[in-house]
Enzyme design. Sequence first.
Site, PDB file in Angstrom:
ATOM      1  N   GLY A 169      -3.308   9.083   2.444  1.00 39.82           N
ATOM      2  CA  GLY A 169      -3.295   8.447   3.757  1.00 39.82           C
ATOM      3  C   GLY A 169      -2.662   7.072   3.736  1.00 39.82           C
ATOM      4  O   GLY A 169      -1.440   6.916   3.776  1.00 39.82           O
ATOM      5  N   CYS A 170      -3.514   6.066   3.665  1.00 43.46           N
ATOM      6  CA  CYS A 170      -3.026   4.696   3.812  1.00 43.46           C
ATOM      7  C   CYS A 170      -2.217   4.207   2.623  1.00 43.46           C
ATOM      8  O   CYS A 170      -1.340   3.354   2.780  1.00 43.46           O
ATOM      9  CB  CYS A 170      -4.204   3.766   4.099  1.00 43.46           C
ATOM     10  SG  CYS A 170      -4.990   4.138   5.693  1.00 43.46           S
TER      11      CYS A 170
END
Length: 211
Positions: free
Chosen positions: A151-152
């Site tokens: 994700g991030c």
Amino acid sequence: MSENDDLLANYKKAYDRRVGFGTRPALILIDFCMGYFDETCELYAGVDDALASALRVREAARAAGVPVILTNVVYHPSAIDGGRFFEKAAPLKNFLKGSPMGAWGPGLEPFEDELVISKQYPSAFFGTSLASTLTAMGVDSVLLTGLTTSGCVRASCVDAMSHGFRTAVIAEACGDRHSAPHEANLFDMNAKYADVVSEAEAVAFLGTLKA
């Protein structure tokens, strides 16, 4: 030849280049927030080892005089600033301002000289001052650690490269809720956007820099 060997051979034909570390790096710790460590939270990912690794790298970075930047995700209590990301990813409600799940993970607390970047979207760069800050500091490269790998961390990796920073992702210092997306995204980032390095490689590099 196994399927995995075939995959590696296939990628090696096109993607087999390392760019190396830069000369003026910054270390970024991405979203090591309590929700990923609390078993009662739907964000829980069992990533204690990733945080422990990141803290060791941070210690080496501070000893070398390398800037350390932490990011977290914080939303207005009404979530008005959450946009489509908040709409899509239901667990982001744990990062509404004031939620205990948004606190720093176990053993992590920013030092006074460490910058904290609060964000609302996956990338540490999107909608924040991070790229401008790094450029103004004379930083030419970033070492990425954090949550989650798929994700991030991945989003920040792509944006770091896109902003012109040599990018290294420290494998052991990143974590995800399952090994499959973790390994797949490390593989892909290493192929196209960054050098994926070990904690030992990163610490050894930081040891060559003068504080």
